[in-house]
Scaffold this active site. Structure first.
Site, PDB file in Angstrom:
ATOM      1  N   LYS A  15     -26.369 -36.347 -15.817  1.00 30.76           N
ATOM      2  CA  LYS A  15     -25.799 -34.991 -15.846  1.00 30.76           C
ATOM      3  C   LYS A  15     -26.904 -33.941 -15.665  1.00 30.76           C
ATOM      4  O   LYS A  15     -27.862 -34.179 -14.953  1.00 30.76           O
ATOM      5  CB  LYS A  15     -24.982 -34.790 -17.117  1.00 30.76           C
ATOM      6  N   GLU A 172     -12.314 -42.657 -16.815  1.00 31.33           N
ATOM      7  CA  GLU A 172     -13.006 -41.930 -17.882  1.00 31.33           C
ATOM      8  C   GLU A 172     -12.019 -41.008 -18.588  1.00 31.33           C
ATOM      9  O   GLU A 172     -11.763 -39.894 -18.122  1.00 31.33           O
ATOM     10  CB  GLU A 172     -14.135 -41.084 -17.288  1.00 31.33           C
ATOM     11  N   GLY A 178     -18.471 -37.668 -24.002  1.00 33.53           N
ATOM     12  CA  GLY A 178     -19.405 -36.864 -24.795  1.00 33.53           C
ATOM     13  C   GLY A 178     -18.899 -36.528 -26.186  1.00 33.53           C
ATOM     14  O   GLY A 178     -19.476 -35.695 -26.883  1.00 33.53           O
TER      15      GLY A 178
HETATM   16  P1  PGA Z   1     -20.681 -39.982 -22.080  1.00 29.98           P
HETATM   17  O1  PGA Z   1     -20.385 -39.509 -20.591  1.00 29.98           O
HETATM   18  O2  PGA Z   1     -21.111 -41.425 -22.005  1.00 29.98           O
HETATM   19  O3  PGA Z   1     -21.759 -39.077 -22.590  1.00 29.98           O
HETATM   20  O4  PGA Z   1     -19.401 -39.852 -22.843  1.00 29.98           O
HETATM   21  C1  PGA Z   1     -19.746 -40.354 -19.664  1.00 29.98           C
HETATM   22  C2  PGA Z   1     -19.568 -39.662 -18.339  1.00 29.98           C
HETATM   23  O5  PGA Z   1     -19.288 -38.468 -18.321  1.00 29.98           O
HETATM   24  O6  PGA Z   1     -19.702 -40.295 -17.284  1.00 29.98           O
END
Ligand code: PGA
Length: 263
Positions: A15, A172, A178
């Site tokens: 990200k 997802e 997150g």
């Molecule tokens: P996360 O993000 O593992 O921090 O929950 C996953 C993603 O957005 O691909």
């Protein structure tokens, strides 16, 4: 190169994190600890645009591959601020995330723009990682499957069997990204099974059975094994836990273990 789900596929989406210096440090650690895992898994790191090139220089000696977080649908021109698939290819990318829920939520990404981006990536020989998923509200209203169905139908509009074989799918659930909340393995499996069935219905069993369907949303070393043990879960798209080399490697090891067990 052909995609296969015979090995677990683990991708780390960094990200909007890591300066070039920090990215080099992280990818060096990942490469140093992953040489013996490479034959049993597909590992991909997905840094921010500014770090793609320097990260690629380090990866070029190893087996870990490179992806980008987004792409524009035109190859070049007056589109200030955008990055074209040719530029991603030039920077060494083999994969690109398309339709991440954060892009859909904050940057007006729609199924239509997702579709255009997938088509351009495929023309440039970059494998798209198509993200799909429902909000908590949609899950509570039992609209999960219909949301996924629409995202697949519209996102894949106009694509044929051969093209579908070059796309990776990432389920997802937005409420799990997150947040520390993870879908229960059975919740993930239910959606993954639906995705595979839908691909089978539209593009045939051959295409569906070799599709890579990833789970994403608070994946960490402690939950990887149970998620990947599910029949239709072929890997993980990892956000937060991919920012630390040790946890990313641990996730990869757990994924390999789960795959061995389900064979
Ligand atoms: P996360 O993000 O593992 O921090 O929950 C996953 C993603 O957005 O691909």
């Amino acid at each position: 190169m052909n995609l296969t789900n015979q090995k677990p596929f683990i991708a780390g989406n960094w990200k909007m994190n890591k300066t070039v210096h920090e990215a080099i440090e992280l990818v060096t650690k990942i490469c140093n600890s992953s040489s013996d895992l490479a034959s049993e898994t597909n590992m991909v790191v997905i840094p921010p645009f500014t770090a793609l090139n320097p990260v690629h220089e380090i990866l070029s000696v190893g087996k870990v591959q490179l992806g980008a977080q987004d792409v524009f649908w035109e190859e070049k021109g007056a589109f200030t601020g955008e990055i074209s698939p040719l530029m991603l290819k030039d920077a060494g990318c083999n994969y690109v995330v398309i339709g991440h829920s954060e892009r859909r939520q904050y940057f007006n990404e729609t199924n239509e723009t997702v579709n255009r981006k997938i088509k351009t990536a495929l023309v440039t020989d970059i494998f798209p990682i198509l993200c799909i998923g429902e909000t908590l509200e949609e899950r509570k209203k039992e609209e999960t499957i219909s949301k996924i169905d629409t995202q697949l139908t519209e996102g894949l509009n106009g694509l044929g069997k051969e093209e579908i074989r070059n796309i990776i799918f990432a389920y997802e659930p937005i409420w799990a990204i997150g947040t520390g909340l993870t879908a229960a393995p059975s919740q993930a499996e239910e959606v993954h099974k639906f995705v595979r069935a839908k691909l089978a219905e539209k593009y045939g069993n051959d295409t569906a059975s070799c599709a890579i369907i990833l789970y994403g949303g608070s994946v960490k070393p402690s939950n990887t094994f149970s998620l990947l043990k599910e029949e239709n879960v072929n890997g993980a798209l990892v956000g937060g836990a991919s920012l630390d080399a040790e946890s990313f490697i641990e996730i990869t090891k757990e994924a390999i273990k789960a795959y061995k067990e389900k064979k």
